[in-house]
Design a protein around this motif. Structure first.
Motif, mmCIF file in Angstrom:
data_model
loop_
_atom_site.group_PDB
_atom_site.id
_atom_site.type_symbol
_atom_site.label_atom_id
_atom_site.label_comp_id
_atom_site.label_asym_id
_atom_site.label_seq_id
_atom_site.Cartn_x
_atom_site.Cartn_y
_atom_site.Cartn_z
ATOM 1 N N LEU A 297 7.659 -9.350 -0.270
ATOM 2 C CA LEU A 297 7.523 -7.988 -0.778
ATOM 3 C C LEU A 297 7.101 -6.996 0.299
ATOM 4 C CD1 LEU A 297 5.859 -8.632 -4.247
ATOM 5 C CD2 LEU A 297 8.271 -8.155 -3.749
ATOM 6 N N ALA A 298 6.891 -7.449 1.517
ATOM 7 C CA ALA A 298 6.431 -6.571 2.603
ATOM 8 C C ALA A 298 7.291 -5.317 2.779
ATOM 9 C CB ALA A 298 6.343 -7.347 3.909
ATOM 10 N N PRO A 299 8.629 -5.381 2.624
ATOM 11 C CA PRO A 299 9.408 -4.159 2.781
ATOM 12 C C PRO A 299 9.087 -3.062 1.758
ATOM 13 C CG PRO A 299 10.834 -6.081 2.918
ATOM 14 C CD PRO A 299 9.488 -6.563 2.462
ATOM 15 N N HIS A 300 8.425 -3.436 0.657
ATOM 16 C CA HIS A 300 8.118 -2.462 -0.389
ATOM 17 C C HIS A 300 6.721 -1.847 -0.236
ATOM 18 C CE1 HIS A 300 11.769 -3.683 -2.316
ATOM 19 N NE2 HIS A 300 11.350 -4.918 -2.403
ATOM 20 N N LEU A 301 5.958 -2.314 0.736
ATOM 21 C CA LEU A 301 4.618 -1.792 0.952
ATOM 22 C C LEU A 301 4.683 -0.439 1.631
ATOM 23 C CD1 LEU A 301 2.854 -5.021 2.274
ATOM 24 C CD2 LEU A 301 2.745 -4.074 -0.049
ATOM 25 N N ALA A 302 3.741 0.419 1.308
ATOM 26 C CA ALA A 302 3.638 1.719 1.975
ATOM 27 C C ALA A 302 3.000 1.513 3.350
ATOM 28 C CB ALA A 302 2.800 2.670 1.144
ATOM 29 N N HIS B 77 6.218 0.928 -5.555
ATOM 30 C CA HIS B 77 7.560 0.404 -5.815
ATOM 31 C C HIS B 77 7.488 -0.530 -7.027
ATOM 32 C CE1 HIS B 77 11.282 -1.840 -5.265
ATOM 33 N NE2 HIS B 77 11.685 -0.821 -4.503
ATOM 34 N N PRO B 78 8.483 -0.500 -7.913
ATOM 35 C CA PRO B 78 8.456 -1.369 -9.100
ATOM 36 C C PRO B 78 8.293 -2.855 -8.773
ATOM 37 C CG PRO B 78 10.203 0.251 -9.316
ATOM 38 C CD PRO B 78 9.656 0.388 -7.917
ATOM 39 N N MET B 79 8.774 -3.293 -7.630
ATOM 40 C CA MET B 79 8.658 -4.706 -7.267
ATOM 41 C C MET B 79 7.204 -5.140 -7.047
ATOM 42 S SD MET B 79 11.652 -6.085 -7.294
ATOM 43 C CE MET B 79 11.429 -7.569 -6.323
#
Length: 121
Positions: free
Chosen positions: A112-117, A33-35
């Motif tokens: 940023l946890a929501p953007h982790l795979a 994710h870009p973030m």
């Protein structure tokens, strides 16, 4: 200000591909994710990668940033025990080296946890 962080393996932030030529391996790291890009730039440094590959004793690690793709290419010199024709190791092509890199632990702001795979934390 919330400064909570998580420590996670790099594969939660990025995926990777590996190539080789002679005794040189190049490993691409592409953010999920870009973030997550800034975290990668801050922590996946030449020194950090050299440390992660210390047992393979790379002579040099060079990092090339591709910010528009949220990706980087890491070139590791003299890391393949001489290359395909000279090495006695099982993976003389170095295809599995991306897994060694993706197992590296990085610190991520909890925001940023929501953007982790992978599964939610």
């Amino acid at each position: 200000m919330n400064t909570a962080t998580l420590t996670v393996p790099l594969y939660r932030l990025a995926h990777s591909r590996t190539g080789d030529k002679g005794n040189r391996s190049n490993i691409s790291v592409i953010a999920w994710h870009p973030m997550l890009w800034n975290v990668l730039v801050e922590q996946i440094t030449e020194a950090a990668v050299a440390h992660q590959f210390a047992l393979r004793q790379p002579r040099q690690v060079t990092r090339y940033l591709l910010p528009q793709l949220q990706a980087m290419n890491l070139v590791l010199d003299d890391v393949l025990d001489g290359g395909v024709n000279d090495a006695l190791n099982l993976d003389s092509h170095g295809k599995a080296l991306s897994y060694l890199l993706l197992d590296m632990h990085v610190m991520v702001p909890a925001a940023l946890a929501p953007h982790l795979a992978g599964p939610p934390i």
